[in-house]
Scaffold this motif. Sequence first.
Motif, short mmCIF file in Angstrom:
data_model
loop_
_atom_site.label_atom_id
_atom_site.label_comp_id
_atom_site.label_asym_id
_atom_site.label_seq_id
_atom_site.Cartn_x
_atom_site.Cartn_y
_atom_site.Cartn_z
N GLY A 68 0.82 -1.21 0.00
CA GLY A 68 0.00 0.00 0.00
C GLY A 68 0.85 1.25 0.00
N LEU A 69 1.92 1.23 0.79
CA LEU A 69 2.84 2.36 0.84
C LEU A 69 3.53 2.54 -0.51
CD1 LEU A 69 4.25 4.56 2.54
CD2 LEU A 69 5.95 2.84 3.19
N GLY A 70 3.98 1.43 -1.10
CA GLY A 70 4.63 1.50 -2.41
C GLY A 70 3.69 1.99 -3.49
N ALA A 71 2.44 1.53 -3.45
CA ALA A 71 1.45 1.95 -4.44
C ALA A 71 1.19 3.45 -4.34
CB ALA A 71 0.16 1.18 -4.26
N ALA A 72 1.17 3.96 -3.11
CA ALA A 72 0.95 5.39 -2.92
C ALA A 72 2.12 6.20 -3.48
CB ALA A 72 0.75 5.70 -1.43
N THR A 73 3.35 5.70 -3.26
CA THR A 73 4.53 6.38 -3.79
C THR A 73 4.50 6.40 -5.32
OG1 THR A 73 5.81 5.62 -1.87
CG2 THR A 73 7.04 6.44 -3.75
N ILE A 74 4.14 5.25 -5.90
CA ILE A 74 4.04 5.17 -7.36
C ILE A 74 2.96 6.11 -7.87
CG2 ILE A 74 3.43 3.65 -9.29
CD1 ILE A 74 4.61 1.34 -7.65
N ASP A 75 1.84 6.16 -7.16
CA ASP A 75 0.73 7.00 -7.60
C ASP A 75 1.11 8.47 -7.60
OD1 ASP A 75 -2.00 7.10 -8.47
OD2 ASP A 75 -2.50 7.99 -6.54
N VAL A 76 1.87 8.89 -6.58
CA VAL A 76 2.31 10.29 -6.52
C VAL A 76 3.24 10.60 -7.70
CG1 VAL A 76 3.74 11.92 -5.23
CG2 VAL A 76 2.02 10.56 -4.03
N ALA A 77 4.19 9.69 -7.96
CA ALA A 77 5.10 9.90 -9.09
C ALA A 77 4.34 9.90 -10.42
CB ALA A 77 6.18 8.82 -9.09
N TYR A 78 3.38 9.01 -10.53
CA TYR A 78 2.58 8.91 -11.76
C TYR A 78 1.76 10.18 -11.98
CZ TYR A 78 -0.98 7.11 -15.00
OH TYR A 78 -1.82 6.92 -16.08
N THR A 79 1.16 10.69 -10.90
CA THR A 79 0.38 11.91 -11.00
C THR A 79 1.27 13.09 -11.39
OG1 THR A 79 -1.18 11.11 -9.32
CG2 THR A 79 -1.16 13.47 -9.74
N GLY A 80 2.45 13.18 -10.76
CA GLY A 80 3.38 14.24 -11.10
C GLY A 80 3.85 14.16 -12.54
N MET A 81 4.10 12.94 -13.01
CA MET A 81 4.55 12.75 -14.39
C MET A 81 3.48 13.20 -15.38
SD MET A 81 7.13 11.65 -16.24
CE MET A 81 8.11 10.41 -15.36
N ASN A 82 2.23 12.82 -15.11
CA ASN A 82 1.14 13.23 -16.01
C ASN A 82 0.99 14.75 -16.06
OD1 ASN A 82 0.25 10.83 -17.10
ND2 ASN A 82 -1.23 10.43 -15.49
N SER A 83 1.11 15.39 -14.89
CA SER A 83 1.02 16.85 -14.86
C SER A 83 2.18 17.48 -15.62
CB SER A 83 1.01 17.34 -13.40
OG SER A 83 -0.12 16.86 -12.71
N ALA A 84 3.36 16.90 -15.48
CA ALA A 84 4.54 17.43 -16.19
C ALA A 84 4.38 17.26 -17.70
CB ALA A 84 5.79 16.71 -15.70
N ILE A 85 3.76 16.17 -18.12
CA ILE A 85 3.53 15.97 -19.56
C ILE A 85 2.62 17.06 -20.10
CG2 ILE A 85 2.37 14.47 -21.23
CD1 ILE A 85 3.38 12.07 -19.61
N ASP A 86 1.56 17.38 -19.35
CA ASP A 86 0.63 18.42 -19.80
C ASP A 86 1.33 19.78 -19.93
OD1 ASP A 86 -1.43 16.59 -19.90
OD2 ASP A 86 -2.16 17.06 -17.88
#
Length: 307
Positions: A68-86
């Motif tokens: 769960g902790l790892g998934a949350a870390t991945i989710d934060v990185a994924y969200t940041g990456m998507n925002s950076a792409i935009d």
Amino acid sequence: MTSIMTNQAAMTALQSLTNTNKSLGQTQTRISTGYRVSRAEDNAAYWSIATTMKSDRSALSTVKDALGLGAATIDVAYTGMNSAIDVTKEIKNKLVAARQPGIDRGKVQSEIAELQNQLKSISDSSVFSGENWLSVDSSSPTFNATKTMVASFSRSDGNVSVGTISIDINNVKLYDANDQSGILDSQDTTANGNVNYSVSDLDISGITDTDNDLQDLEQMIGYVDTAIGSMTTGASNLGAIKQRTKTQSDFVSALMTAIDTGVGALVDADMNEESTKLQALQVQQQLGIQALSIANQNSQQILSLFR
């Protein structure tokens, strides 16, 4: 022969009552605790197996928390990456607009600079539990490009092993304070070889409408587009790892349920059976007390012979 020293009937009744009380106590313990095997003396083999399985089940619970902790870390990185792409897409749009002859590229650069600041802000704030995979410093003594999360716990032939899921953040980092090897801060050189630039610091305010400058601008557009492709690939990798983490978490949950069922089959008491047995033993106890009372009365009858 009737003896006042040895009352065989009373001894037999007492032994029967003692056995009944013992069984009654055991049944009452099972009903109160819910366990058929709650101590090693109840069944040493089952107790040992159940204790080990409970320990493994507890370890799996920790594994699930780690996932769960790892998934949350991945989710934060994924969200940041998507925002950076935009945001990077917006930079590319501004560069394409700046290709038009006669446009005020100084004003366009002002907009691009704000977008560049936004990219840095997104990367720096994509942190969860002290982990930032988008903005790193590879010169830090504690830096490790391969991030791992606990994914499994298993026991085989008495040996335990812990499985992990590994993520290489070299493929997803946007900034590296050490050597500028991130997707957004890695540098390229213009076609004419006179300007070094990256997505995070490119500046078009000095570009004119000469062929060489326009060629440099088109190269910047292509470089930004390549960065968008790299970020898209990084986001796809994060998404795949996130899905794997979710699948593994579901499996661990199912495994915990299976262990609970197995332990229950070994040590849990059948409450229907035990409640029925309790009623029968309570009747046996009352009858045993009556039988012991009757057996003791036989000795009292000897006194009548001396009257």
